[in-house]
Write an enzyme that holds these catalytic residues in place. Structure first.
Site, PDB file in Angstrom:
ATOM      1  N   LYS A  54       0.837  -1.215   0.000  1.00  0.00           N
ATOM      2  CA  LYS A  54       0.000   0.000   0.000  1.00  0.00           C
ATOM      3  C   LYS A  54       0.868   1.259   0.000  1.00  0.00           C
ATOM      4  O   LYS A  54       0.612   2.210  -0.755  1.00  0.00           O
ATOM      5  CB  LYS A  54      -0.931  -0.012   1.220  1.00  0.00           C
ATOM      6  CG  LYS A  54      -2.027  -1.071   1.104  1.00  0.00           C
ATOM      7  CD  LYS A  54      -2.775  -1.312   2.407  1.00  0.00           C
ATOM      8  CE  LYS A  54      -3.703  -2.508   2.270  1.00  0.00           C
ATOM      9  NZ  LYS A  54      -4.375  -2.875   3.531  1.00  0.00           N
ATOM     10  N   GLN A  98      -4.604  -1.329   9.766  1.00  0.00           N
ATOM     11  CA  GLN A  98      -4.423  -2.636   9.137  1.00  0.00           C
ATOM     12  C   GLN A  98      -5.057  -3.739   9.999  1.00  0.00           C
ATOM     13  O   GLN A  98      -4.773  -3.835  11.192  1.00  0.00           O
ATOM     14  CB  GLN A  98      -2.924  -2.900   8.920  1.00  0.00           C
ATOM     15  CG  GLN A  98      -2.624  -4.191   8.188  1.00  0.00           C
ATOM     16  CD  GLN A  98      -3.143  -4.212   6.748  1.00  0.00           C
ATOM     17  OE1 GLN A  98      -3.027  -3.238   6.015  1.00  0.00           O
ATOM     18  NE2 GLN A  98      -3.738  -5.321   6.342  1.00  0.00           N
ATOM     19  N   ASP A 121     -10.778   2.860   3.704  1.00  0.00           N
ATOM     20  CA  ASP A 121     -11.020   1.431   3.498  1.00  0.00           C
ATOM     21  C   ASP A 121     -12.502   1.168   3.195  1.00  0.00           C
ATOM     22  O   ASP A 121     -12.852   0.115   2.680  1.00  0.00           O
ATOM     23  CB  ASP A 121     -10.658   0.648   4.783  1.00  0.00           C
ATOM     24  CG  ASP A 121      -9.301  -0.039   4.686  1.00  0.00           C
ATOM     25  OD1 ASP A 121      -8.857  -0.312   3.555  1.00  0.00           O
ATOM     26  OD2 ASP A 121      -8.699  -0.300   5.743  1.00  0.00           O
TER      27      ASP A 121
END
Ligand code: NAD
Length: 296
Positions: A54, A98, A121
């Site tokens: 990422k 995460q 997200d």
């Protein structure tokens, strides 16, 4: 029939190149470069690898990023305190915690503590809720990436029978919602299966579009797939491989070689859905910086 390969790496690279142009134009117009804050709790190697891809994508797109590491013993209170600090920091556009988190932390509580306007997200209930009622939202990255692949390869969704295997909050459920909405990218008749589904094959065999996100290598075999189906394998599983230097290889949830002989389109693992997930995260971060979803 030998299925055509859906090249997620290629489409993700194109998406990232286009986003890079967008970011540069945004900065040239006098705006601050977008900024993504990543939060890692503990040192899980798979999580570190995902964060690496990422942050690498951020570099390619021209998005600034840094990662705050917290110990795996961090309390819920201290983690929340950090997140609130990032919520209140105007120089941060997107926040990504995460997953998975250590078992003493509730991912629901942690996700809800993120400002939904920075939830790139697309996991916050506000964004999931808006997705369900077709309002502008940060779309969960993995299912959004799959819809981009359908668009790129002109794979029709409307009126097809889509079967989603896996009902998680981050992949299966939002995927099923996106496919079933009566909008431009949806209009499929959608079945959602999970580990409590009886006789999975009765469902998968009737799928025109089969999306598998269960996290079980070899769950879907050729005899479970309809001739000519579009098969999207979301699974990423590490299986032992003595021939590989690192001792394992990555495989999906589908028996790729056998299903390839039956399907019309198929995604490989790796190189299918994974790169698109990262590209969609970049897209959402730029949307957050521009305040496109939630204007002030
Ligand atoms: P999860 O564990 O949260 O959910 C798994 C889902 O699959 C559950 O709904 C469960 O009921 C269902 N399931 C499990 N076993 C099943 C079975 N035998 N039959 C039918 N359904 C079954 O997983 P997740 O976070 O949704 O991830 C799923 C897989 O996708 C994992 O391999 C993960 O690594 C991968 N993943 C890939 C990407 C990507 O970008 N490619 C992104 C996220 C997750």
């Amino acid at each position: 029939m030998s299925a055509k390969i859906i090249d997620g790496k290629k489409v993700a690279d194109l998406t990232i190149a286009n986003l890079r142009k967008d970011v540069e134009q945004w900065v040239e117009r006098g705006n601050r470069r977008p900024f993504l804050k990543v939060v890692q709790v503990g040192n899980d190697p798979a999580s570190s690898a995902y964060i690496g891809s990422k942050t690498n994508a951020c570099k390619k797109v021209g998005i600034d990023t840094d990662t705050t590491h917290l110990p795996d013993t961090v309390s819920a209170k201290d983690l929340k305190k950090s997140i609130i600090q990032f919520n209140n920091d105007d120089s941060i556009d997107g926040i990504l915690v995460q997953l998975p988190l250590p078992s003493h932390l509730s991912s629901h509580d942690v996700i809800e503590s993120i400002d939904y306007r920075k939830d790139v997200d697309g996991f916050h209930p506000m964004n999931i809720g808006r997705l369900s009622v077709d309002q502008p939202t940060f779309k969960s990255c993995t299912p959004a990436g799959i819809l981009e692949l359908f668009n790129y390869y002109s794979i029709p969704v409307k009126s097809k029978h889509a079967v989603v295997v896996g009902a998680s909050n981050i992949v299966g459920s939002p995927m099923a919602v996106m496919l079933s909405r009566e909008n431009n990218t949806g209009k499929a008749t959608t079945t959602i299966c999970h580990k409590f589904t009886r006789d999975l094959t009765t469902h998968t065999i009737s799928a025109d579009i089969l999306i598998v996100a269960a996290g079980h290598p070899n769950l879907i075999k050729a005899e479970m797939v309809k001739e000519g189906a579009v098969v999207i394998d979301v699974g990423i599983n590490r299986v032992a491989d003595e021939t590989s230097e690192r001792g394992y290889k990555l495989v999906g949830d589908c028996d790729f070689d056998a299903i390839r002989e039956k399907a019309s389109w198929i995604t490989p693992v790796p190189g299918g859905v994974g790169p698109m997930t990262v590209a969609m995260l970049m897209k959402n971060t730029l949307l957050a910086a521009k305040k496109s979803i939630y204007p002030d």
